[in-house]
Scaffold this active site. Structure first.
Site, PDB file in Angstrom:
ATOM      1  N   CYS A 130     -69.257 -11.459  26.923  1.00 36.29           N
ATOM      2  CA  CYS A 130     -70.408 -11.839  26.116  1.00 36.29           C
ATOM      3  C   CYS A 130     -69.958 -12.491  24.813  1.00 36.29           C
ATOM      4  O   CYS A 130     -68.936 -12.134  24.241  1.00 36.29           O
ATOM      5  CB  CYS A 130     -71.237 -10.609  25.785  1.00 36.29           C
ATOM      6  SG  CYS A 130     -71.745  -9.704  27.239  1.00 36.29           S
ATOM      7  N   ARG A 168     -65.645 -18.097  26.955  1.00 36.84           N
ATOM      8  CA  ARG A 168     -65.523 -16.672  27.251  1.00 36.84           C
ATOM      9  C   ARG A 168     -66.041 -16.324  28.646  1.00 36.84           C
ATOM     10  O   ARG A 168     -65.761 -15.262  29.169  1.00 36.84           O
ATOM     11  CB  ARG A 168     -66.291 -15.854  26.209  1.00 36.84           C
ATOM     12  CG  ARG A 168     -65.719 -16.004  24.829  1.00 36.84           C
ATOM     13  CD  ARG A 168     -66.641 -15.434  23.785  1.00 36.84           C
ATOM     14  NE  ARG A 168     -66.655 -13.998  23.766  1.00 36.84           N
ATOM     15  CZ  ARG A 168     -65.811 -13.246  23.074  1.00 36.84           C
ATOM     16  NH1 ARG A 168     -64.882 -13.827  22.349  1.00 36.84           N
ATOM     17  NH2 ARG A 168     -65.883 -11.942  23.090  1.00 36.84           N
ATOM     18  N   TRP A 199     -72.392 -11.838  30.034  1.00 36.05           N
ATOM     19  CA  TRP A 199     -71.728 -11.692  31.316  1.00 36.05           C
ATOM     20  C   TRP A 199     -72.110 -10.307  31.837  1.00 36.05           C
ATOM     21  O   TRP A 199     -71.778  -9.295  31.240  1.00 36.05           O
ATOM     22  CB  TRP A 199     -70.218 -11.827  31.175  1.00 36.05           C
ATOM     23  CG  TRP A 199     -69.587 -11.869  32.514  1.00 36.05           C
ATOM     24  CD1 TRP A 199     -69.652 -12.883  33.422  1.00 36.05           C
ATOM     25  CD2 TRP A 199     -68.826 -10.828  33.125  1.00 36.05           C
ATOM     26  NE1 TRP A 199     -68.970 -12.542  34.562  1.00 36.05           N
ATOM     27  CE2 TRP A 199     -68.453 -11.284  34.406  1.00 36.05           C
ATOM     28  CE3 TRP A 199     -68.430  -9.570  32.728  1.00 36.05           C
ATOM     29  CZ2 TRP A 199     -67.703 -10.521  35.274  1.00 36.05           C
ATOM     30  CZ3 TRP A 199     -67.677  -8.807  33.595  1.00 36.05           C
ATOM     31  CH2 TRP A 199     -67.321  -9.281  34.861  1.00 36.05           C
ATOM     32  N   ASN A 231     -72.494  -6.690  22.759  1.00 30.14           N
ATOM     33  CA  ASN A 231     -71.304  -7.019  23.533  1.00 30.14           C
ATOM     34  C   ASN A 231     -70.540  -5.731  23.782  1.00 30.14           C
ATOM     35  O   ASN A 231     -70.218  -5.026  22.827  1.00 30.14           O
ATOM     36  CB  ASN A 231     -70.436  -8.012  22.722  1.00 30.14           C
ATOM     37  CG  ASN A 231     -69.239  -8.501  23.513  1.00 30.14           C
ATOM     38  OD1 ASN A 231     -69.121  -8.211  24.704  1.00 30.14           O
ATOM     39  ND2 ASN A 231     -68.371  -9.243  22.864  1.00 30.14           N
ATOM     40  N   GLY A 232     -70.258  -5.407  25.029  1.00 24.67           N
ATOM     41  CA  GLY A 232     -69.539  -4.176  25.340  1.00 24.67           C
ATOM     42  C   GLY A 232     -70.382  -3.274  26.214  1.00 24.67           C
ATOM     43  O   GLY A 232     -71.328  -3.718  26.858  1.00 24.67           O
ATOM     44  N   GLU A 272     -42.381  -6.185  36.418  1.00 22.12           N
ATOM     45  CA  GLU A 272     -42.920  -7.269  35.599  1.00 22.12           C
ATOM     46  C   GLU A 272     -42.496  -7.108  34.131  1.00 22.12           C
ATOM     47  O   GLU A 272     -42.137  -8.085  33.467  1.00 22.12           O
ATOM     48  CB  GLU A 272     -44.450  -7.298  35.738  1.00 22.12           C
ATOM     49  CG  GLU A 272     -45.184  -8.324  34.892  1.00 22.12           C
ATOM     50  CD  GLU A 272     -44.790  -9.767  35.168  1.00 22.12           C
ATOM     51  OE1 GLU A 272     -44.047 -10.028  36.126  1.00 22.12           O
ATOM     52  OE2 GLU A 272     -45.215 -10.634  34.380  1.00 22.12           O
ATOM     53  N   LYS A 291     -40.376  -9.901  32.082  1.00 24.16           N
ATOM     54  CA  LYS A 291     -40.874 -10.517  30.835  1.00 24.16           C
ATOM     55  C   LYS A 291     -39.811 -10.410  29.747  1.00 24.16           C
ATOM     56  O   LYS A 291     -39.541 -11.364  29.020  1.00 24.16           O
ATOM     57  CB  LYS A 291     -42.157  -9.825  30.341  1.00 24.16           C
ATOM     58  CG  LYS A 291     -43.397 -10.156  31.115  1.00 24.16           C
ATOM     59  CD  LYS A 291     -44.013 -11.460  30.712  1.00 24.16           C
ATOM     60  CE  LYS A 291     -44.021 -12.563  31.699  1.00 24.16           C
ATOM     61  NZ  LYS A 291     -44.090 -12.538  33.076  1.00 24.16           N
ATOM     62  N   GLU A 308     -36.866 -12.770  30.434  1.00 20.94           N
ATOM     63  CA  GLU A 308     -37.081 -14.212  30.328  1.00 20.94           C
ATOM     64  C   GLU A 308     -37.389 -14.681  28.915  1.00 20.94           C
ATOM     65  O   GLU A 308     -37.003 -15.782  28.553  1.00 20.94           O
ATOM     66  CB  GLU A 308     -38.150 -14.704  31.311  1.00 20.94           C
ATOM     67  CG  GLU A 308     -39.546 -14.196  31.066  1.00 20.94           C
ATOM     68  CD  GLU A 308     -40.551 -14.801  32.050  1.00 20.94           C
ATOM     69  OE1 GLU A 308     -41.529 -14.124  32.345  1.00 20.94           O
ATOM     70  OE2 GLU A 308     -40.359 -15.935  32.503  1.00 20.94           O
ATOM     71  N   HIS A 352     -30.280   6.944  42.230  1.00 18.70           N
ATOM     72  CA  HIS A 352     -29.474   6.458  43.355  1.00 18.70           C
ATOM     73  C   HIS A 352     -28.476   5.399  42.903  1.00 18.70           C
ATOM     74  O   HIS A 352     -28.120   4.510  43.673  1.00 18.70           O
ATOM     75  CB  HIS A 352     -30.384   5.937  44.467  1.00 18.70           C
ATOM     76  CG  HIS A 352     -31.248   7.010  45.038  1.00 18.70           C
ATOM     77  ND1 HIS A 352     -30.759   8.019  45.839  1.00 18.70           N
ATOM     78  CD2 HIS A 352     -32.565   7.282  44.875  1.00 18.70           C
ATOM     79  CE1 HIS A 352     -31.741   8.843  46.163  1.00 18.70           C
ATOM     80  NE2 HIS A 352     -32.853   8.414  45.579  1.00 18.70           N
ATOM     81  N   LYS A 408     -42.229 -24.174  33.761  1.00 15.26           N
ATOM     82  CA  LYS A 408     -43.521 -23.596  34.154  1.00 15.26           C
ATOM     83  C   LYS A 408     -43.769 -23.742  35.661  1.00 15.26           C
ATOM     84  O   LYS A 408     -44.347 -22.872  36.281  1.00 15.26           O
ATOM     85  CB  LYS A 408     -44.638 -24.283  33.353  1.00 15.26           C
ATOM     86  CG  LYS A 408     -45.975 -23.616  33.457  1.00 15.26           C
ATOM     87  CD  LYS A 408     -46.021 -22.310  32.690  1.00 15.26           C
ATOM     88  CE  LYS A 408     -47.249 -21.493  33.023  1.00 15.26           C
ATOM     89  NZ  LYS A 408     -47.029 -20.065  32.795  1.00 15.26           N
TER      90      LYS A 408
END
Ligand code: F6R
Length: 630
Positions: free
Chosen positions: A2, A27, A78, A102-103, A496, A500, A503, A519, A625
């Site tokens: 929203c 948004r 939304w 909003n929320g 992940e 991150k 990289e 192990h 990219k």
């Protein structure tokens, strides 16, 4: 997500509202509306679909240039509580009051019961409208409009912001926040602005005040001059708040004031989730996870087994997708690195669908594998973020995420948009195949719809959470190496997190399934090593905590990431990143959503460490990219 816009002052109110809402269109929304004064009364215009529908309503009524100082509010919605209909669109008018919200109001059912008992009859299906009735009730007790708003807000649980105007207080706008962001500013030409994002008002002024959590703010005229007064919403005490001068150059306008694209893109995740959901779902339908009709969905429905192939971060998304799909839809899912899959001789059973996941849609190995499968007559599906990409064109069907352009080389919002798509597919297939009960599907779907709102509040730039992650980063950024460990849904996130950090900060980091450390890799643990332990309160928590003990007793420095009320885990950690979790209906369903809270935490940790080490965050060395070579 929203969008909120409010204005009172010397400019044409409907025009300011519409131009602000247009700047908030990014948004993602499904209906919109405005409320403004005409002859002392509040006029409301709202419509399903895009803002241009509201613009047309205003134009047809000849109200698009209304000029008075009484003010107005606008909203792009939304839908979470109630479908995206005109009736459910904001602003909501209750007696003399109009409001936008909003929320999420988490205790809306209790509030609704109370209000119904008192004889009120809300017109919409939303949680938002109820707030107006609460204010009316407080006014009946003799409270002023502002005090009634404050008292009402004390009754509300959840994370949100609300902006209100009243026919009884022309020229005044009241905003209150304990979640979703809110920004206010004085108009240099005389007036006050309220918005959910500074972008909406930057064309008028660059001097803004970010409304803090728990603040109530009143914009009004005193002795002929506009002013903004801040109060503590808990106590009603007046507060001093300073403004921030936004120094947005043309280049930084692209970055919207963020120092790096990566940070901006981390913050954009809630919006990208909304856009992705809007694209995937047919929200006019009532069923949980109502997939919009498209060829890719038909391919999925026909498949008896899934073989997912991907590289890098997209491969991590696939690993997590397997957990959800197998759990809810009971379809066998194999996941493999595209570079391995394409050069061996995979044996696929009939009715297998091969899915390539790639944000760019250009990754050579994933694309090569899709081509190879097609040439063998095996059905293929590409999940990509870029329309017109090679994979989208060459696979039998494509399913798009809607993360928008991602400029930072490190994948952030595209990753979580992939995750969300996979979760939605798992939920939808589960409901359709009746392997997930309708009741659980509905509860889960409701939680998924709340998620972007919740994270939006969480990720707000001034949030305490960021300060905590920043503090942790400062303590560890010189260490020689990192392990990330987690079990279950947290395992792919551990992979992940490590990727991150490698990289963008160029630090040696490895992600492990927590049970695997002993192990072999545990031999590397000493007091120079940091172990990031991902252990939210899910079915795997206890086991992960045991693994934490194993590395802690060997001297590792522990960064714990877990539920904010998990005191035992916090005490075992040298540094702590808490996850605030929304009030849940059923923890066993919500646990599937922890990755969406964990990912921003590991992204921000890597980002802050990289900044402290002075690396080129947006364009890390040796990386591109789109990896169009093998
Ligand atoms: C990591 C990253 C890469 C990509 C990988 C696959 O932040 O961006 O690991 O995930 O190169 O790229 P796509 O998704 O475009 O196939």
């Amino acid at each position: 997500m929203c969008g909120i816009m409010g204005y009172a002052g010397n400019r044409s109110v409907p025009r300011v509202l519409l131009s602000g809402l247009k700047r908030l269109e990014y948004r993602g929304y499904d209906s919109a509306g405005v409320a403004y004064f005409v002859d002392g009364r509040l006029e409301i215009q709202k419509a399903e679909g895009k803002l241009c529908n509201v613009e047309k309503l205003l134009h047809d009524k000849g109200f698009d240039h209304v000029q008075n100082e009484n003010g107005g509010i606008g909203h792009t919605r939304w839908a979470t509580h109630g479908r995206p209909t005109t009736q459910n669109a904001h602003p909501h008018k209750t007696g003399p009051i109009a409001l936008v919200h909003n929320g999420i109001i988490e205790n809306y059912q209790d509030i609704k019961c109370e209000l119904l008992e008192k004889g009120h009859r809300p017109l919409s299906e939303t949680d938002s409208e109820l707030f107006g009735y609460l204010v009316l009730e407080e006014q009946k007790k003799g409270h002023s409009f502002v005090e009634a708003v404050r008292q009402s807000f004390l009754k509300v649980e959840g994370s949100c912001s609300v902006v209100l105007i009243s026919e009884e207080e022309p020229g005044m706008i009241v905003g209150i926040r304990n979640g979703s962001p809110l920004v206010v500013a004085l108009d240099p030409q005389g007036g006050v602005f309220f918005a959910s994002d500074a972008q909406a008002i930057i064309e008028y002024t660059n001097e803004v005040a970010f409304v803090e959590m728990g603040d109530l703010v009143v914009g009004h005229q005193v002795d002929g001059r506009y002013q903004l007064d801040f109060y503590d919403s808990l106590t009603g005490t007046k507060l001093d708040r300073t403004t921030t001068k936004l120094n947005w150059s043309v280049e930084s306008l692209d970055k919207q004031g963020y120092p790096h694209y990566m940070l901006k893109e981390i913050f954009e995740q809630p919006q990208s989730w909304i856009d992705t959901l809007n694209l995937l779902l047919d929200r006019a339908k009532q069923d949980p996870f109502p997939l919009a009709a498209q060829p890719s969905v038909e391919l999925l429905r026909r498949a008896k087994q899934l073989q997912i192939i991907a590289c890098g971060t997209s491969w991590h998304a696939a690993l997590l997708g397997k957990y959800w799909i197998e759990r809810w839809a009971k379809i066998t899912v194999q996941v493999e690195l595209a570079s391995e899959f394409r050069y061996r001789d995979p044996v696929l059973s009939p009715d297998t669908l091969v899915i390539g996941i790639s944000q760019s849609g250009e990754t050579a190995d994933t694309l090569g594998a899709i081509r190879e499968m097609r040439s063998r007559g095996i059905p293929t599906l590409g999940i990509c973020n870029v329309r017109g990409s090679s994979m989208a064109r060459e696979a039998d069907a494509a399913l798009f995420t809607a993360a928008g352009p991602e400029v930072g080389v490190a994948a952030t919002k595209t990753f979580t948009s992939q995750l969300l798509s996979l979760l939605v597919l798992a939920g939808a297939l589960g409901c359709e195949r009746k392997t997930l009960s309708l009741e659980s599907g509905r509860e889960l779907f409701d939680e998924v719809l709340r998620l972007p709102h919740f994270m939006d509040g969480y990720l707000h730039r001034s949030s305490q959470w960021l300060a905590q992650i920043d503090h942790v980063s400062k303590q560890v950024y010189r260490r020689k190496g990192f392990f990330f460990m987690g079990r279950g849904y947290s395992f792919p996130i551990a992979l992940e997190g490590a990727l991150k950090l490698k990289e963008i900060a160029y630090i040696n980091a490895e992600g492990y399934a927590a049970g695997e450390l002993k192990h072999g890799p545990i031999a590397m643990i000493d007091d120079e090593m940091v172990v990031v332990v991902l252990a939210p309160r899910d079915r795997w928590r206890e086991k992960t905590i045991s693994n934490l003990q194993e590395v802690k007793s060997r001297g590792a420095c522990i960064i714990g990431i877990g539920n904010s009320d998990d005191q035992a885990f916090e005490e075992m950690s040298d540094f702590w990143i808490p996850l605030n979790v929304p009030k849940q209906i059923r923890p066993e369903l919500f646990e599937a959503l922890y990755p969406f809270l964990l990912v921003p935490a590991v992204q921000l940790l890597s980002y802050q460490v990289a900044v402290l080490r002075g690396t080129d965050v947006d364009q890390p060395r040796n990386l591109a990219k789109s990896v169009t070579v093998e």
